[in-house]
Design an enzyme around this catalytic site. Sequence first.
Site, PDB file in Angstrom:
ATOM      1  N   LYS A   1       5.199   4.964 -10.047  1.00  0.00           N
ATOM      2  CA  LYS A   1       3.910   4.903  -9.349  1.00  0.00           C
ATOM      3  C   LYS A   1       2.770   4.741 -10.357  1.00  0.00           C
ATOM      4  CE  LYS A   1       5.663   7.702  -5.515  1.00  0.00           C
ATOM      5  NZ  LYS A   1       5.932   9.070  -5.053  1.00  0.00           N
TER       6      LYS A   1
ATOM      7  N   GLU B   1       0.815  -1.225   0.000  1.00  0.00           N
ATOM      8  CA  GLU B   1       0.000   0.000   0.000  1.00  0.00           C
ATOM      9  C   GLU B   1       0.849   1.275   0.000  1.00  0.00           C
ATOM     10  OE1 GLU B   1      -3.625   0.365  -0.085  1.00  0.00           O
ATOM     11  OE2 GLU B   1      -2.646   2.217  -0.698  1.00  0.00           O
TER      12      GLU B   1
ATOM     13  N   GLY C   1       1.980   7.340  -0.491  1.00  0.00           N
ATOM     14  CA  GLY C   1       2.279   7.397   0.946  1.00  0.00           C
ATOM     15  C   GLY C   1       1.088   6.992   1.798  1.00  0.00           C
TER      16      GLY C   1
END
Length: 418
Positions: A198, A122, A127
């Site tokens: 990401k 996660e 973040g």
Amino acid sequence: MKIAIMGYGTIGSGVAEVLRVNQDILQKKVGEPVELKYVLDIRDSIPEDNDKLINDFSIIKDDEEIKLVVETMGGIHPAYEFVKACLESGKHCVTSNKALVDACGSKLVAIAKEHNCNFYFEASVGGGIPVIRTIYHNYAGENLTEITGIMNGTTNYILTNMREKGADFDETLAEAQRLGYAERDPSSDIDGFDTSRKTAILLSMASGNRCRHEDIYTEGIRNISKLDFLYAGKLGMTIKLLGSVHQIEDQYFAYVVPMVIPKSDPLFSVDGVFNGIRIVGNCLGTTMLYGMGAGKLPTASAVVSDIIAAVRHQNEFQGIGWSEKMISIEPMSSNAFSYLIRVEGTYDDIVDDIKEFFLNEDSVLSPIVLDGRNDEFALVTDIMFEGDFMENVKEFEAKTGRRIFHFIRTKKDNSDDI
Ligand code: HSE
């Protein structure tokens, strides 16, 4: 459950802190204590202020009491070998390491499945924002057509400051470095590679398949200037570094580029070090997640959320649909955008050329001119495929002898009839 942390830098020590500060809450939530037994630090000289510190990985691997391992070392090697060995011993693994997840995530999920344990990640994107679980769990029943986000706090801090202070890139980066908001070697952030990793992880979550971040067209923010912000400001818009994925039937589009966005976009107000991720689903419509995308405790908080999931699912593999099938990403040239372009000189004598190369027949040229400048002007083009736009820039420059000083993409269009 007894656990170990591998890597005792900012995030690893943050995880230890969250476990200590919130230990009563955690015990109540999961029904058993979560006890930190080892902290692995393989650096040559390890600080001796912690009686849990060890520097031999095999102690963790061979200790049957350890049921869960947190990896916060960063980098791919030896993180991959350590996580793989733990999963093969049936130990659940949780990581915050986006390089590891991007390069080896689907393989590690498959190994976890084979050994009836879990691999959670996660904290690798956004973040403290729970975007991974939201996509693979909460939105599992959606056809997710678009995910677009501001996923890098460093670049968002720099762009926000450039807009607010009317400053140029170099001076803003230098100030961000002085204040500790940007790394001394800032390339991974400002050249877009952090966002690209990401973005690849989010496309994998949305598609359920693998993709390579190297295949995602990536531009950073080095070429954004205060003039770009002045033109965007005249349109009531701003500039953000966006990572974006679009799924149209079985076609996948993905890119990381600075874009000019309007006030009506929920990402417009995501400023400073904050991250925001806009998700569009066929039934869901548009939603946005917002929060701290980096930092010791927000990232540690996401790691701890994974630890809780692992304790709750300690006797089963919790299906993350991530196959090892590789998907291909369509070339950047097949995306269609309109563009904010800055053109050399004044516009009076080249209106016809502008229309020929950048506007539709029935569009009217609406030039944007900054006070006191007659050496350049700007305009927003009509929507065209990136491949056509690049050709048109070359042909316009050759025909008129005028340069296009800079362009920034604005609206993306996914319709068929461009
Ligand atoms: N360098 C990253 C950022 C840290 O600025 O957002 C989180 O991945």
